[in-house]
Design an enzyme around this catalytic site. Structure first.
Site, mmCIF file in Angstrom:
data_model
loop_
_atom_site.group_PDB
_atom_site.id
_atom_site.type_symbol
_atom_site.label_atom_id
_atom_site.label_comp_id
_atom_site.label_asym_id
_atom_site.label_seq_id
_atom_site.Cartn_x
_atom_site.Cartn_y
_atom_site.Cartn_z
ATOM 1 C CB THR A 50 -19.017 13.195 52.492
ATOM 2 O OG1 THR A 50 -19.856 13.937 53.361
ATOM 3 C CG2 THR A 50 -19.169 13.703 51.092
ATOM 4 C CB THR B 149 -14.401 15.531 56.959
ATOM 5 O OG1 THR B 149 -15.633 16.206 56.714
ATOM 6 C CG2 THR B 149 -13.879 14.893 55.703
ATOM 7 C CG ASP B 150 -18.836 16.874 59.871
ATOM 8 O OD1 ASP B 150 -18.163 17.415 58.976
ATOM 9 O OD2 ASP B 150 -20.079 16.826 59.856
ATOM 10 C CE LYS C 107 -15.149 19.627 58.137
ATOM 11 N NZ LYS C 107 -16.265 18.807 57.693
HETATM 12 N N1 ASP Z 1 -21.256 15.133 57.848
HETATM 13 C C1 ASP Z 1 -20.263 14.347 57.161
HETATM 14 C C2 ASP Z 1 -19.579 13.472 58.173
HETATM 15 O O1 ASP Z 1 -18.737 13.896 58.887
HETATM 16 C C3 ASP Z 1 -19.300 15.228 56.454
HETATM 17 C C4 ASP Z 1 -18.187 14.535 55.737
HETATM 18 O O2 ASP Z 1 -18.072 13.346 55.636
HETATM 19 O O3 ASP Z 1 -17.345 15.286 55.212
HETATM 20 O O4 ASP Z 1 -19.913 12.320 58.241
#
Ligand code: ASP
Length: 484
Positions: free
Chosen positions: A128, A204-205, A283
């Site tokens: 993201t 983040t995932d 997370k």
């Molecule tokens: N789905 C995204 C990822 O992990 C979520 C994010 O970046 O926060 O790539």
């Protein structure tokens, strides 16, 4: 085409819509959805209030994916920035309150160079933090360009000279061992060039898996390696992208740390970020910006616009050291798996892993580290077949303790090795990394139990359970006053 009566179509006084541009104004809409827009005069990028059987929806009408159905309008909700689809059949009225064509293209700008400032490299992997709204589909897509980044967050130039490279453009569910190894190599190259620190932009995932992998794959770091992401994309008012990026770059440029860390929102507002050790972090919330928490330990430090506020004492983290020569050990055996135990798990779960050639299994057991009795023979068979099996806890906080109950002793006797307070995901990454070095049983156990950087700590500090992480100020006050 909906139940909308002409008298329920309103254009607020003073709103002027430019002449219709059929290419842009109904972008992606067809069939019933397009007919509704044509009838009402609404178009893409209008501020609208939609009256529906389910209540009122206020937001901006977005372009629609070319492959999407023709029964929904998509709007970005004003109050939280989420994109939602509203069924055309449920719309009974529409008010057009304004129109402002969206411009999501960020201008490319060359990053200014200042000799007096430290050099930092940002390596993008996607997620993201590197996303923006896509014109064609109306979806959030990964798109990383160094110039765009500076165009979007010019404050970065006040901190350092930033070099940026796109390594990958993946949402993080698609990141795996090959990316970890490639990222480790790219970081080492930058460090060898003499940069003050390296920042990794990441989804983040699965960011915590990557942070753990980098901790194992890059040893004797002379400078900080900071993994950063954002929970909310930069087209949303509540985005944490810019704040996190600024704090991460500040840490890479000036922080007196030489570890792999995750830098993300501490509390729910943008008052400080926490620096979490790469092997103790996870997370913990699917949508909060303060989603990353250090488990069974304290974060290393807080970072805000005034600088760094260590939470750990000086001796408890690694400091910058230009004498260190980074070592790259980016091996990984992919034949490893995590088994999350659930009541009534059948032994064929273990058997099928063995039959499919898996060489390492991390179990996330119940409580202090247990599985049910019917699994015992399957575990024994797997270990006899040369599969390496380790126990962690699905409580996530706390230690495996297999001496407390007989059942724990029985499981150890089968040859399952307990891993202290190593997080299940960290244990998975570490086992793949260890099996990249050796399959010799004693060596594997020895390496798994030898700490690289904090993945197994001797004891959990009294404040290792969610304290000093932006959540419970009253409790923190109490602990500071009476326990410290
Ligand atoms: N789905 C995204 C990822 O992990 C979520 C994010 O970046 O926060 O790539």
């Amino acid at each position: 085409m909906g139940n909308i009566e002409t008298e329920n179509i309103r254009i607020a006084p003073g709103v002027k819509l430019p002449p219709v541009d059929p290419q842009e104004d109904f972008k992606g809409y067809r069939g019933r959805a397009k007919a509704l827009l044509e009838k009402t005069g609404a178009r893409v990028w209008c501020d609208v209030v939609l009256d529906t059987a389910r209540g009122e929806f206020v937001g901006v009408l977005l372009p629609r994916s070319e492959t999407a159905d023709d029964r929904h309008l998509v709007i970005k909700l004003t109050y939280n920035g989420y994109n939602i689809g509203v069924a055309v059949d449920t719309i009974t009225g529409i008010t057009i309150n304004g129109y402002k064509r969206g411009h999501y293209q960020i201008p490319e700008k060359a990053f200014p160079y200042d000799e007096a400032k430290p050099n930092v490299t940002l390596l993008g992997t996607g997620g993201t933090i590197a996303s923006r709204l896509d014109y064609r589909t109306g979806a959030v897509i990964p798109a990383f360009s160094p110039g765009e980044l500076y165009g979007a967050v010019p404050e970065l130039a006040d901190i350092c000279n930033l070099q940026t490279y796109k390594l990958y453009g993946e949402f993080s569910e698609n990141i795996g061992p090959k990316h970890w190894a490639g990222t480790a190599e790219a970081i080492a190259k930058e460090i060898e060039k003499g940069v003050a620190g390296v920042v990794i932009g990441h989804g983040t995932d699965t960011m915590h898996y990557t942070a753990a992998a980098l901790t194992f794959m890059l040893q004797d770091l002379p400078v900080p390696v900071v993994v950063v992401g954002s929970q909310r994309s930069s087209d949303r008012p509540s985005s944490d992208a810019a704040y996190n990026l600024i704090r991460a770059v500040q840490t890479a440029a000036y922080g007196d740390f030489a570890e792999v860390m995750i830098c993300m929102f501490g509390p729910t507002s943008d008052s400080y970020d926490l620096l979490h050790r790469g092997t103790r972090v996870r997370k913990m919330h699917s949508s909060y910006r303060s989603t990353f928490r250090t488990l069974s330990d304290t974060p290393i430090a807080r970072v805000d616009d005034e600088g760094f506020h260590p939470i750990k004492s000086e001796t408890q983290y690694r400091h910058r050291n230009p004498e260190n020569k980074v070592k790259v050990r980016n091996v990984f055996d992919e034949r490893v798996s995590i088994v999350w135990y659930y009541p009534n798990m059948q032994p064929d779960v273990i058997d099928s892993l063995v039959d499919n050639g898996y060489k390492g299994i991390i179990i996330a057991g119940t409580g202090l580290g247990h599985v049910n009795k019917p699994l015992y023979p399957a575990l024994k068979r797997a270990i006899d077949a040369g599969v390496h099996i380790f126990m962690t806890v699905q409580t996530l906080w706390g230690y495996v303790q297999m001496f407390v109950y007989d059942t724990g002793r029985d499981i150890m006797e089968l040859g399952v090795t307990p891993l202290g307070n190593m997080l299940p995901e960290v244990a998975y990454v570490k086992l793949g990394w260890v099996l990249g070095h050796t399959h010799e049983r004693e060596e594997v156990i020895e390496m798994m139990r030898t700490t690289v950087n904090g993945e197994w700590t001797e004891r959990e500090p009294f404040d290792g359970y969610l304290l000093f992480q932006g959540g419970l100020p009253e409790l923190e006050y109490y602990y500071k006053r009476y326990r410290l």
